[in-house]
Design an enzyme around this catalytic site. Structure first.
Site, PDB file in Angstrom:
ATOM      1  N   PHE A  71       0.972  -1.436  -0.137  1.00  0.00           N
ATOM      2  CA  PHE A  71      -0.208  -0.191  -0.253  1.00  0.00           C
ATOM      3  C   PHE A  71       0.978   1.460   0.391  1.00  0.00           C
ATOM      4  CE2 PHE A  71      -2.031  -3.325   2.395  1.00  0.00           C
ATOM      5  CZ  PHE A  71      -3.235  -3.934   1.676  1.00  0.00           C
ATOM      6  N   ALA A 104      -3.296  -5.341  -3.168  1.00  0.00           N
ATOM      7  CA  ALA A 104      -2.051  -6.201  -1.761  1.00  0.00           C
ATOM      8  C   ALA A 104      -2.259  -7.771  -1.871  1.00  0.00           C
ATOM      9  CB  ALA A 104      -2.146  -5.056  -1.014  1.00  0.00           C
ATOM     10  N   CYS A 128      -4.298   3.488   9.855  1.00  0.00           N
ATOM     11  CA  CYS A 128      -5.061   4.279  10.094  1.00  0.00           C
ATOM     12  C   CYS A 128      -6.652   4.388  11.032  1.00  0.00           C
ATOM     13  CB  CYS A 128      -4.855   5.492   9.361  1.00  0.00           C
ATOM     14  SG  CYS A 128      -5.189   4.956   7.684  1.00  0.00           S
TER      15      CYS A 128
END
Length: 372
Positions: free
Chosen positions: A206, A258, A318
């Site tokens: 990422f 990913a 996050c």
């Protein structure tokens, strides 16, 4: 203050009107904020406790306090930083990022439109910004000439600004880029990755614009693979590498999902001395937390086999809705199930320019694990 906490409103109000909050039963002043009639967050609270006058001096004090907090960072060969971090700096729904003298004001609520003219010179002076650009969140509609990407002060000769982070150069597309043009919050972790990358092969999962990748190359990595699903983002990563090292053969770009690409790398029996897993937020709402934890479990399960013996996994999140405890417990459960021994080297959180002023403001967390 959410709409459900508001018992009644005296008279009509428009976005940005000052709202006095008081306890009707006890006839007691509680606070003051900016009224937002069309948002679930009905009042953006500026002050709580004793009565206070909201004027230019009030805003100047908040802005100067924010500047003082960030002074140590500016001594570290860095001129790209978050100057105002919304609620955490006492100015809810208002974010200001600075890139080499260009201040980018991002509004997450229309309550700030009436105050922009008042705030503009205060921000310019405190941030020493010649140019100011306005960015609007998707939920904020333009007002008059105040549109997304508008230049409020000075001149923006190029929409991309080159700024410096710990002596390395990066591009920020301040007029149209995601957020304000760059993700500044991982600065400390990027620097740490650089320190851990000497003589290592590094996988940046990422990677987006290649922040970790650039620092890894600067730290002396043998090989760095930037993996992201966005080809345009990886083109920015390539350009960020070129800004610092020219056409560096150590840097490889891998475009793809990913989850799928990590499986392919494992099939090819590739391994890396350092694997960085820093996905976008998997949970923007409370109901998405369970799915987010499952996504963290799956992506880190795929990453672990790619870490060579003695190598390091950096697992980051996050997602503000996912607590530190739940995130680290999920990652460490993955490590235990892998059958590999591991050592927690450190945990890191927000850099100094992303202060935490309330519990929900703590969203960033990262764990460094050395795997046997």
């Amino acid at each position: 203050m959410f709409d459900g906490a508001v018992d009644s409103v005296k008279g009509p109000g428009k976005a940005g009107d000052l709202s006095i909050i008081f306890d009707r039963k006890k006839d007691r002043f509680l606070g003051v904020g900016l009224y937002d009639p069309d948002s679930p967050i009905r009042i953006r609270v500026l002050h709580q406790g004793s009565p206070i006058k909201i004027d230019t001096a009030f805003f100047a004090d908040r802005i100067q306090a924010a500047r003082k907090l960030r002074l140590p960072l500016l001594k570290k060969n860095t001129n790209g930083y978050r100057f105002i971090h919304g609620e955490n700096d006492g100015l809810p729904a208002l974010v200001v990022d600075v890139y080499a003298g260009v201040a980018v004001i991002k509004l997450y609520s229309p309550v700030w439109f009436p105050y922009l003219e008042e705030l503009l010179p205060l921000i310019q002076r405190a941030a020493k910004a010649d140019t100011v650009v306005l960015r609007l969140a998707r939920v904020v509609n333009p007002v008059g000439g105040l549109t997304d990407g508008a230049v409020l002060a000075g001149k923006l000769t190029e929409p991309e600004v080159v700024f410096k982070e710990h002596n390395l150069q990066f591009l920020a597309h301040v007029a149209e880029g995601h957020k304000t043009g760059f993700f500044l919050d991982h600065r400390h972790n990027r620097k740490r990755v650089g320190e851990l990358s000497e003589a290592q092969d590094v996988l940046d999962v990422f990677s987006y614009a290649g922040g970790f990748s650039v620092h890894a190359l600067a730290g002396g990595a043998y090989r760095v693979v930037s993996l992201d699903i966005s080809a345009p983002a990886l083109e920015v990563a390539r350009r960020n590498v070129a800004l610092n090292f020219g056409a560096d053969p150590r840097h490889e770009i891998l475009v793809g999902d990913a989850f799928q690409e990590l499986e392919q790398l494992a099939r090819r029996k590739e391994d890396f001395g350092l694997v960085v897993v820093d996905p976008p937020s998997f949970a923007k709402r409370e109901k998405e937390v369970r799915g987010a934890l499952d996504a963290y479990r799956r992506i880190n399960t795929l990453a672990v086999p790619l870490v060579k013996p003695g190598g390091i996994l950096l697992a980051a999140s996050c997602s503000s809705r996912v607590s530190n405890e739940d995130f680290f417990a999920t990652v460490e459960k993955v490590l235990k199930r892998s059958g590999r021994g591991y050592t927690l080297l450190e945990r890191s959180y927000h850099d100094v320019d992303h202060p935490i002023g309330f519990p929900e403001g703590a969203y960033l967390k990262a764990g460094y694990y050395r795997l046997d």
